[in-house]
Design a protein around this motif. Structure first.
Motif, PDB file in Angstrom:
ATOM      1  N   GLY A  23       4.748   3.785  -3.546  1.00  0.00           N
ATOM      2  CA  GLY A  23       4.081   2.685  -4.228  1.00  0.00           C
ATOM      3  C   GLY A  23       4.130   1.370  -3.499  1.00  0.00           C
ATOM      4  N   VAL A  24       5.009   1.250  -2.495  1.00  0.00           N
ATOM      5  CA  VAL A  24       5.077  -0.014  -1.736  1.00  0.00           C
ATOM      6  C   VAL A  24       4.847   0.221  -0.252  1.00  0.00           C
ATOM      7  CG1 VAL A  24       6.680  -1.023  -3.413  1.00  0.00           C
ATOM      8  CG2 VAL A  24       7.573   0.115  -1.381  1.00  0.00           C
ATOM      9  N   ALA A  25       4.580   1.471   0.140  1.00  0.00           N
ATOM     10  CA  ALA A  25       4.356   1.768   1.550  1.00  0.00           C
ATOM     11  C   ALA A  25       3.114   1.059   2.056  1.00  0.00           C
ATOM     12  CB  ALA A  25       4.232   3.269   1.758  1.00  0.00           C
ATOM     13  N   PRO A  26       3.148   0.538   3.273  1.00  0.00           N
ATOM     14  CA  PRO A  26       1.983  -0.158   3.838  1.00  0.00           C
ATOM     15  C   PRO A  26       0.871   0.835   4.192  1.00  0.00           C
ATOM     16  CG  PRO A  26       3.707   0.041   5.482  1.00  0.00           C
ATOM     17  CD  PRO A  26       4.283   0.553   4.196  1.00  0.00           C
TER      18      PRO A  26
ATOM     19  N   LYS B  78       4.598  -6.903  19.164  1.00  0.00           N
ATOM     20  CA  LYS B  78       3.832  -6.826  17.920  1.00  0.00           C
ATOM     21  C   LYS B  78       4.208  -7.943  16.957  1.00  0.00           C
ATOM     22  CE  LYS B  78       2.284  -3.487  14.422  1.00  0.00           C
ATOM     23  NZ  LYS B  78       2.318  -2.065  13.983  1.00  0.00           N
ATOM     24  N   GLY B  79       5.279  -8.652  17.249  1.00  0.00           N
ATOM     25  CA  GLY B  79       5.710  -9.742  16.381  1.00  0.00           C
ATOM     26  C   GLY B  79       6.656  -9.317  15.283  1.00  0.00           C
ATOM     27  N   ILE B  80       7.147  -8.085  15.348  1.00  0.00           N
ATOM     28  CA  ILE B  80       8.089  -7.595  14.338  1.00  0.00           C
ATOM     29  C   ILE B  80       9.434  -8.268  14.562  1.00  0.00           C
ATOM     30  CG2 ILE B  80       9.363  -5.558  13.543  1.00  0.00           C
ATOM     31  CD1 ILE B  80       6.829  -3.930  14.203  1.00  0.00           C
ATOM     32  N   ARG B  81       9.959  -8.874  13.506  1.00  0.00           N
ATOM     33  CA  ARG B  81      11.200  -9.616  13.595  1.00  0.00           C
ATOM     34  C   ARG B  81      12.399  -8.701  13.358  1.00  0.00           C
ATOM     35  NH1 ARG B  81      11.166 -12.785   9.135  1.00  0.00           N
ATOM     36  NH2 ARG B  81      12.733 -14.229   9.936  1.00  0.00           N
ATOM     37  N   ARG B  82      13.544  -9.117  13.841  1.00  0.00           N
ATOM     38  CA  ARG B  82      14.765  -8.355  13.607  1.00  0.00           C
ATOM     39  C   ARG B  82      15.930  -9.311  13.344  1.00  0.00           C
ATOM     40  NH1 ARG B  82      13.680  -7.276  19.233  1.00  0.00           N
ATOM     41  NH2 ARG B  82      15.330  -8.031  20.634  1.00  0.00           N
TER      42      ARG B  82
ATOM     43  N   VAL C  50      11.082 -11.337   2.136  1.00  0.00           N
ATOM     44  CA  VAL C  50      11.730 -10.623   1.045  1.00  0.00           C
ATOM     45  C   VAL C  50      10.977  -9.362   0.618  1.00  0.00           C
ATOM     46  CG1 VAL C  50      10.646 -11.868  -0.863  1.00  0.00           C
ATOM     47  CG2 VAL C  50      12.989 -11.030  -1.111  1.00  0.00           C
ATOM     48  N   GLU C  51       9.681  -9.278   0.862  1.00  0.00           N
ATOM     49  CA  GLU C  51       8.906  -8.097   0.477  1.00  0.00           C
ATOM     50  C   GLU C  51       8.700  -7.123   1.630  1.00  0.00           C
ATOM     51  OE1 GLU C  51       7.967  -7.350  -2.543  1.00  0.00           O
ATOM     52  OE2 GLU C  51       8.722  -9.203  -3.432  1.00  0.00           O
TER      53      GLU C  51
ATOM     54  N   PRO D  34       4.313  -2.470   9.907  1.00  0.00           N
ATOM     55  CA  PRO D  34       3.446  -3.649   9.851  1.00  0.00           C
ATOM     56  C   PRO D  34       4.054  -4.814  10.627  1.00  0.00           C
ATOM     57  CG  PRO D  34       3.760  -2.702   7.663  1.00  0.00           C
ATOM     58  CD  PRO D  34       4.737  -2.027   8.571  1.00  0.00           C
ATOM     59  N   ALA D  35       3.207  -5.713  11.082  1.00  0.00           N
ATOM     60  CA  ALA D  35       3.670  -6.834  11.897  1.00  0.00           C
ATOM     61  C   ALA D  35       4.587  -7.777  11.127  1.00  0.00           C
ATOM     62  CB  ALA D  35       2.469  -7.603  12.457  1.00  0.00           C
ATOM     63  N   ASP D  36       4.506  -7.764   9.785  1.00  0.00           N
ATOM     64  CA  ASP D  36       5.355  -8.666   9.000  1.00  0.00           C
ATOM     65  C   ASP D  36       6.699  -8.041   8.618  1.00  0.00           C
ATOM     66  OD1 ASP D  36       4.433  -6.821   7.183  1.00  0.00           O
ATOM     67  OD2 ASP D  36       3.413  -8.257   5.873  1.00  0.00           O
TER      68      ASP D  36
END
Length: 421
Positions: free
Chosen positions: A418-421, A231-235, A279-280, A68-70
């Motif tokens: 349970g937390v997979a996008p 894509k805007g994915i941060r590192r 954090v999520e 995901p982009a976030d």
């Protein structure tokens, strides 16, 4: 009464942990499935994606489409040093030293690289029976075009502490680059070759000090980084200097008694800020990054509870806690940020021997990018803690689809159920 209940809960947890059957975490890995050499193009390795019990097969170059982009990707920017050196005695015996950890004049690895003239390191010593306590080894090497005389002797024979002394005004890092060779994992069962100097480093390796590479990062290329950025994915980056203990097999019946070697980790204040903002959505690249991040959470617990300001996470510190006793991920990270700001710290150097096995609850990490690990290893236990019994189907799928295993092998993206996008 509360103390008695806590003691009973601890006893119950320990009994359950000690009952872990290591045989349940093994699998048959034929030698021809171990990747002895890397892919010619790093990002063309295979990529398996595990999401809520389903599996899909891609190439690593497609990793951006699966995030995901976030997402905040967290990388370990340690760099492997030529930590293996050989010395020949006058008798003809060859003594091998594998540098493990600096002891004097500093235990901080980044600083130890800059030491001049003399230092003491803990070493793994090959053919030690032929190197007596009073003997000194010597060598003459060329460093930056200068002839350097090196002498090696015991500082502490029993504890394998070795003193290196040299007569030129060069740093330890310059010395070891001229002296040693990159120590490949023992399961590759081959000598180090010239291309390994480059292929056994991530493209973002920066801080010298590891004796093993954070191999999940070997798949990343500038092309992949460009796609992530678009894509805007941060590192963000941390540094855990991977030690030889990562290859140490579990030889005890009770896994809780396995000795986890302490590894040095460095966190910056900017990393803590990045984690607080995402954090999520934190996905570590590799088990070393995951262990570092989870250790960071537990350091925040110690600060939150005002236990200590020292960063030292013992292997079983995370077990067992009542959830009501623990801060949230945000509260833990904020405690670290507040401590660093109050003390004017830009970075923290700590030690962790955290041991993650089934029963562990992950605090910061929602996914992980990782390779395929040795049967019955601490890293298999970590993967099993992350995905449960589905680790078996993941590894069976990898074997059935001709994935390449271990350090130079293929990759996976695993999401917590349970937390997979």
């Amino acid at each position: 009464m509360e103390g008695k209940m806590a003691a009973e809960e601890h006893a119950s947890w320990r009994k359950e942990a000690e009952a872990i059957d290591l045989e349940s975490y093994t699998y048959d890995l034929p030698d021809d499935r171990i990747a002895k050499y890397p892919m010619e193009v790093r990002d063309q390795s295979k990529l398996m994606v595990y999401r809520n019990g389903t599996i899909s097969h891609l190439h690593f170059a497609d990793i951006t489409s699966q995030l995901p982009a976030d997402t905040l990707l967290v990388f370990n920017d340690t760099k492997v040093i030529p930590a293996r050196a050989h010395f020949r005695k006058e008798t003809g015996a060859v003594i091998e030293l594998l540098l493990l950890h600096p002891e004097l004049p500093t235990r901080v690895i980044n600083d130890a690289m800059l030491v001049k003239h003399s230092c003491v390191w803990e070493c793994m010593i090959g053919n030690k029976k032929r190197w007596k306590a009073a003997d000194a080894l010597s060598n003459v090497i060329q460093v930056n075009g200068e002839e350097v005389h090196l002498q090696v002797s015991y500082h502490d024979y029993e504890h394998n502490l070795v003193r290196l002394t040299w007569d030129a005004d060069v740093t330890f890092l310059e010395l070891v680059k001229a002296l040693g060779e990159i120590p490949l994992p023992p399961y590759l069962n081959r000598n180090t070759e010239e291309p390994d100097k480059e292929t056994y480093q991530t493209v973002y390796a920066y801080h010298d000090g590891a004796v093993a590479a954070p191999t999940a990062g070997l798949h990343f290329t500038p092309r992949v980084f460009d796609a992530l950025e678009q894509k805007g994915i941060r590192r963000s980056f941390l540094t855990l200097h991977v030690g030889a203990g990562t290859f140490q097999p579990i030889k005890v019946e009770k896994v809780t008694e396995h000795r986890m070697h302490s590894e040095q980790v460095v966190f910056t204040r900017s990393l803590v800020s990045d984690l607080l903002q995402s954090v999520e959505h934190i996905v570590p690249v590799g088990t070393t990054s995951l262990r570092s991040l989870e250790s960071l959470y537990w350091y925040g617990v110690k600060l939150f509870k005002k236990e200590t300001t020292d960063f030292n996470i013992e292997k079983l510190y995370p077990y067992p806690w009542k959830e009501a006793e623990l801060p949230s991920a945000t509260e833990s990270l904020q405690a670290i940020a507040d401590h660093m700001d109050a003390a004017g710290l830009r970075e923290i150097v700590g030690e962790t021997e955290i041991f993650i096995f089934p029963g562990y609850r992950f605090r910061l990490c929602r996914g992980i990018i990782t390779n395929y690990h040795q049967p019955g290893s601490t890293l298999i236990l970590l993967v099993a803690a992350f995905v449960g019994n589905d680790w078996k189907s993941i590894y069976s799928e990898a074997l059935a689809n001709n994935y390449r295993f271990l350090s130079y092998g293929d990759s996976s993206l695993l999401w917590l159920n349970g937390v997979a996008p």
